[in-house]
Design a protein around this motif. Sequence first.
Motif, PDB file in Angstrom:
ATOM      1  N   THR A 162       0.819  -1.214   0.000  1.00  0.00           N
ATOM      2  CA  THR A 162       0.000   0.000   0.000  1.00  0.00           C
ATOM      3  C   THR A 162       0.856   1.270   0.000  1.00  0.00           C
ATOM      4  O   THR A 162       0.400   2.333   0.414  1.00  0.00           O
ATOM      5  CB  THR A 162      -0.936   0.021   1.220  1.00  0.00           C
ATOM      6  OG1 THR A 162      -0.147  -0.101   2.418  1.00  0.00           O
ATOM      7  CG2 THR A 162      -1.929  -1.117   1.158  1.00  0.00           C
ATOM      8  N   GLN A 163       2.105   1.161  -0.438  1.00  0.00           N
ATOM      9  CA  GLN A 163       2.939   2.364  -0.507  1.00  0.00           C
ATOM     10  C   GLN A 163       2.371   3.377  -1.505  1.00  0.00           C
ATOM     11  O   GLN A 163       2.515   4.574  -1.332  1.00  0.00           O
ATOM     12  CB  GLN A 163       4.370   1.995  -0.905  1.00  0.00           C
ATOM     13  CG  GLN A 163       5.194   1.446   0.247  1.00  0.00           C
ATOM     14  CD  GLN A 163       6.674   1.588  -0.022  1.00  0.00           C
ATOM     15  OE1 GLN A 163       7.131   1.474  -1.149  1.00  0.00           O
ATOM     16  NE2 GLN A 163       7.425   1.831   1.027  1.00  0.00           N
ATOM     17  N   LYS A 164       1.750   2.875  -2.567  1.00  0.00           N
ATOM     18  CA  LYS A 164       1.107   3.735  -3.553  1.00  0.00           C
ATOM     19  C   LYS A 164      -0.380   3.387  -3.592  1.00  0.00           C
ATOM     20  O   LYS A 164      -0.749   2.280  -3.987  1.00  0.00           O
ATOM     21  CB  LYS A 164       1.715   3.521  -4.943  1.00  0.00           C
ATOM     22  CG  LYS A 164       3.047   4.209  -5.158  1.00  0.00           C
ATOM     23  CD  LYS A 164       2.858   5.700  -5.396  1.00  0.00           C
ATOM     24  CE  LYS A 164       4.136   6.374  -5.836  1.00  0.00           C
ATOM     25  NZ  LYS A 164       3.982   7.831  -5.971  1.00  0.00           N
ATOM     26  N   LYS A 165      -1.227   4.316  -3.154  1.00  0.00           N
ATOM     27  CA  LYS A 165      -2.662   4.082  -3.162  1.00  0.00           C
ATOM     28  C   LYS A 165      -3.332   5.050  -4.131  1.00  0.00           C
ATOM     29  O   LYS A 165      -2.916   6.202  -4.269  1.00  0.00           O
ATOM     30  CB  LYS A 165      -3.264   4.309  -1.773  1.00  0.00           C
ATOM     31  CG  LYS A 165      -2.986   3.237  -0.743  1.00  0.00           C
ATOM     32  CD  LYS A 165      -3.737   3.574   0.544  1.00  0.00           C
ATOM     33  CE  LYS A 165      -3.460   2.563   1.635  1.00  0.00           C
ATOM     34  NZ  LYS A 165      -4.164   2.922   2.886  1.00  0.00           N
ATOM     35  N   LEU A 166      -4.387   4.572  -4.779  1.00  0.00           N
ATOM     36  CA  LEU A 166      -5.234   5.438  -5.590  1.00  0.00           C
ATOM     37  C   LEU A 166      -6.655   5.320  -5.063  1.00  0.00           C
ATOM     38  O   LEU A 166      -7.184   4.210  -4.926  1.00  0.00           O
ATOM     39  CB  LEU A 166      -5.174   5.036  -7.064  1.00  0.00           C
ATOM     40  CG  LEU A 166      -5.997   5.906  -8.027  1.00  0.00           C
ATOM     41  CD1 LEU A 166      -5.495   7.342  -8.017  1.00  0.00           C
ATOM     42  CD2 LEU A 166      -5.944   5.344  -9.439  1.00  0.00           C
ATOM     43  N   VAL A 167      -7.259   6.472  -4.750  1.00  0.00           N
ATOM     44  CA  VAL A 167      -8.632   6.523  -4.239  1.00  0.00           C
ATOM     45  C   VAL A 167      -9.481   7.255  -5.268  1.00  0.00           C
ATOM     46  O   VAL A 167      -9.080   8.299  -5.790  1.00  0.00           O
ATOM     47  CB  VAL A 167      -8.689   7.241  -2.879  1.00  0.00           C
ATOM     48  CG1 VAL A 167     -10.128   7.384  -2.402  1.00  0.00           C
ATOM     49  CG2 VAL A 167      -7.853   6.497  -1.844  1.00  0.00           C
TER      50      VAL A 167
END
Length: 331
Positions: free
Chosen positions: A232-237
């Motif tokens: 989850t170092q890079k999340k997109l919401v």
Amino acid sequence: MATFNLQGVLLEKILADLPMNNLVARLVPLLKQTRGNVYKKLRLEVPFTADEIAAIARHYNISIDDLLGLEKAETHVEKAIEVMQVVNSFDTMTSYLDQALGQLQTFRQMPGFSMTYVARDLPLFHYFAFPELGALKALTWVHENLQETPKLKDVPRELLDAGAKIWAFYKTTPSVEIWSPQTLSNTLQNIIYYWQCGVLTKTLSLQMLVQLRALLQMQKETILHAKRLDNTQKKLVYSPFIMMSNGALMRIDKTRFGMLAVSSIQTLILHHPMLLNSIETSVHWHMRHGTVLHEADDATLAGIFSHYESQISGAEKLLKKQKPPRKNAGA
């Protein structure tokens, strides 16, 4: 409002108590650098690294709050708002990108760093994945301060190189990005606008749409990577809408600070608790009402990316169908 310069603030703190010659003598062993290199750093000809800033701050008992000006921010709102490099030319945009990269590199290496980026429009970093899209971003920023429309060929190589460096660094920086159904809209409108003005050729405009598709594919791969590895170092919401301009909430351990775009050419650094509370409330709202895409099912993901693809396809059809109102000025 002052221009934000972390290195300058650090020097101001330590030079307040020591003359330059004494400071050089103390910093040589502390930083394990030659006197010549230390002088260059003190004259801001060469930047301090994040490790060097941390070492100096520890040695002189300077807190992160001190560096970010939070003592002033407690009582004076106007002193808690600082300005990034104002962009009014290609040269100042290059300086802006260099400054942003240096600060991101410094902040990222500090303990407990995190960043949430609210993307009303496509985040600046992503444009520079491709030189053509990077040049488009430069055009739109600089155009606001010029009476004549600049040409793509006027964008200097140095600016694109600076943008490529910040994109390469940002790709490996832990972050959360919040997108909405309209995140690509402004970019697509700018491509159409500059095509209709004759600044972009049809071929180049279509190439930029292909590059936007490639950016979407990168986002998909990031999401799939997070799904597979629970990374989850890079999340997109994905949020139903964005209720603020492009901005970011960053933390270094327990210390907060924010960035907020007030126009296409000016970004503010915010330290005041009241202002930060407003940004944090907005971020939390978008997170609460949004969909974390690496936790979404396949059908939800497909629907969201299908929406972005339909926007790009619509722009593509328009470009292929229409003729420019006047002769292309040349890219």
